[in-house]
Design a protein around this motif. Structure first.
Motif, short mmCIF file in Angstrom:
data_model
loop_
_atom_site.label_atom_id
_atom_site.label_comp_id
_atom_site.label_asym_id
_atom_site.label_seq_id
_atom_site.Cartn_x
_atom_site.Cartn_y
_atom_site.Cartn_z
N GLU A 123 34.57 -77.07 17.42
CA GLU A 123 35.95 -77.20 17.88
C GLU A 123 36.74 -75.91 17.71
OE1 GLU A 123 38.28 -80.74 16.91
OE2 GLU A 123 36.43 -81.74 16.32
N ASP A 126 37.69 -74.17 20.85
CA ASP A 126 38.80 -74.66 21.67
C ASP A 126 40.06 -73.83 21.46
OD1 ASP A 126 37.17 -76.72 22.55
OD2 ASP A 126 37.92 -78.16 21.06
N HIS A 127 40.09 -73.05 20.37
CA HIS A 127 41.31 -72.33 20.01
C HIS A 127 41.16 -70.82 19.97
CE1 HIS A 127 42.97 -76.23 18.91
NE2 HIS A 127 41.85 -76.47 18.25
N ARG A 129 38.17 -67.37 20.63
CA ARG A 129 36.85 -66.81 20.90
C ARG A 129 36.78 -65.45 20.21
NH1 ARG A 129 34.86 -69.95 25.40
NH2 ARG A 129 36.04 -71.89 25.13
N PRO A 161 30.66 -73.29 25.11
CA PRO A 161 30.63 -73.84 23.74
C PRO A 161 29.49 -74.81 23.46
CG PRO A 161 32.87 -73.81 24.58
CD PRO A 161 31.99 -73.45 25.74
N SER A 319 37.12 -68.45 30.02
CA SER A 319 37.78 -69.39 29.12
C SER A 319 39.30 -69.40 29.23
CB SER A 319 37.41 -69.07 27.66
OG SER A 319 38.00 -67.85 27.25
#
Length: 381
Positions: A123, A126-127, A129, A161, A319
């Motif tokens: 996860e 998701d925030h 890279r 991911p 992304s």
């Protein structure tokens, strides 16, 4: 703490970092005010440790690939915490914490978002890279093929991911098949089931790598005219004499059949002799039309930097998130012209870059764009 740049009008990907019992840091709290952050100080002061902590804001074992026990501060309890404040114009601020505690199995890692445990470490992607370049990667082109596979897989992971889980599942299946082949009595039913799953996961792994190599090649092409030489990528999938361009269902049938056919050979070899775990990535210096492994040390470094920059462009394009770059001792290996050019490229990318060096003068070309932090014996005063 020296800060030469004013606080930005927009939030930064990483706005602050807090460490507890990590490497040579008992306690640390530091805020970041610029898209360029330079950690400078003597060897052994803890500069790379800061980059390693930042690399734990992504899945995996960080830029050193160390065990959690090695990351824990010597003389501490074996537990440590890496905490960061992330900023996003779209979602606002987010508190992210990696907490590692020793247990009966060694050490376990927990990730929390604003105090709430994450379901999986993945996860984190998701925030944020995170892309890095370290001196340990200087031997990438001349080292074993496994190093290049890990490098390639890390690049795939930052744009896809699901790739990390895919790779772990495939490795587990390979170990299971090897174990069954080593037994005196072969269970054909179990082998057929494992080989079917290996075909599915292995092909997905190989196709994801091939897609990344193709997309990365397009980004490299777009950097023509850069002071860093263009790299040409040649990827061997690990599947002998199989064209991966066919329909997925047909390819899975073919790979599963080949695994059945190679059982005797693989049993004698003590390993599975075909598949993406045998892949090879060759990087060539395009202008000189020669393998990167035969290029000079300086050319190899320049090729590697060019690859990392192209990858950063790809990550943002795929992304929608500009990656955070961790560049350990990168400036020391470049002449002044290339150093200045690299800084300008990073500014143009719009990424947040964390750089280390023993000599602060190596970063003079950054001028007021950088926040300079002196590191001394596990302290950032």
């Amino acid at each position: 703490m020296e800060a030469d740049a004013p606080s930005p009008a927009v939030s930064l990907p990483v706005e602050a970092l807090q460490l507890a019992d990590f490497r040579n840091y008992r306690q640390l709290s530091v805020g970041f005010e610029s898209r360029f952050v330079v950690f400078h100080g003597d060897n052994g002061a803890g500069k790379t440790n800061l980059l390693e902590a930042l690399s734990l804001l992504s899945p995996g074992r960080g830029l050193r690939r160390a065990s959690y026990g090695e990351m824990a501060r010597a003389g501490g309890s074996g537990a440590f915490s890496v905490r960061a404040s992330l900023g996003s114009p779209a979602t606002g601020r987010l508190d992210v914490q990696t907490l590692v505690r020793p247990d009966e199995n060694g050490s376990s890692r927990m990730v929390r978002f604003d105090g709430t445990p994450a379901r999986t470490v993945d996860e984190l992607l998701d925030h944020l890279r995170v892309v890095w370049l370290t001196p340990a990667m200087d031997g990438l082109f001349t080292g074993p093929a496994g190093d290049r596979r890990r490098f390639l897989d890390r690049m795939v992971l930052t744009v896809d991911p699901a790739h990390g889980r895919r790779a772990l599942d495939y490795e587990r299946l390979v170990r299971g098949r090897n174990k069954l082949l080593s037994e005196d009595r072969l269970d054909d039913r179990w082998l057929l089931a494992i080989e079917r799953q290996m075909a599915e996961h292995g092909l997905a792994l190989a196709l994801a790598r091939a897609d990344l190599a193709q997309r990365l090649a397009a980004r490299i092409e777009a950097t023509a005219g850069s002071p860093f030489p263009l790299a040409e990528l040649r990827l061997q999938s690990g599947y002998e004499e199989i064209d991966l361009a066919g329909p997925a269902a047909d390819l899975e049938d073919l790979v599963a059949a080949r695994l059945r056919e190679r059982r005797v050979l693989d049993r004698a070899a003590g390993r599975t002799t075909e598949g993406p775990h045998r892949a090879e990535l060759e990087v060539r210096h395009r202008l000189k039309d020669m393998p990167a492994a035969l290029s000079s040390t300086g050319e190899q470094k320049a090729l590697l930097i060019g690859l990392v920059v192209a990858h950063a462009r790809l990550v943002e394009a795929s992304s929608g998130m500009a990656p955070v770059l961790l560049l350990d001792e990168v400036a020391a290996h470049l002449d002044p012209g290339r150093r200045a050019a690299l800084f300008d490229i990073l500014e143009d990318l719009g990424v947040q870059s964390f750089l280390t060096g023993t000599d602060a003068s190596l970063f003079e070309a950054l001028g007021a764009r950088a926040q300079r932090l002196a590191v001394s014996e596990g302290q950032v005063p």
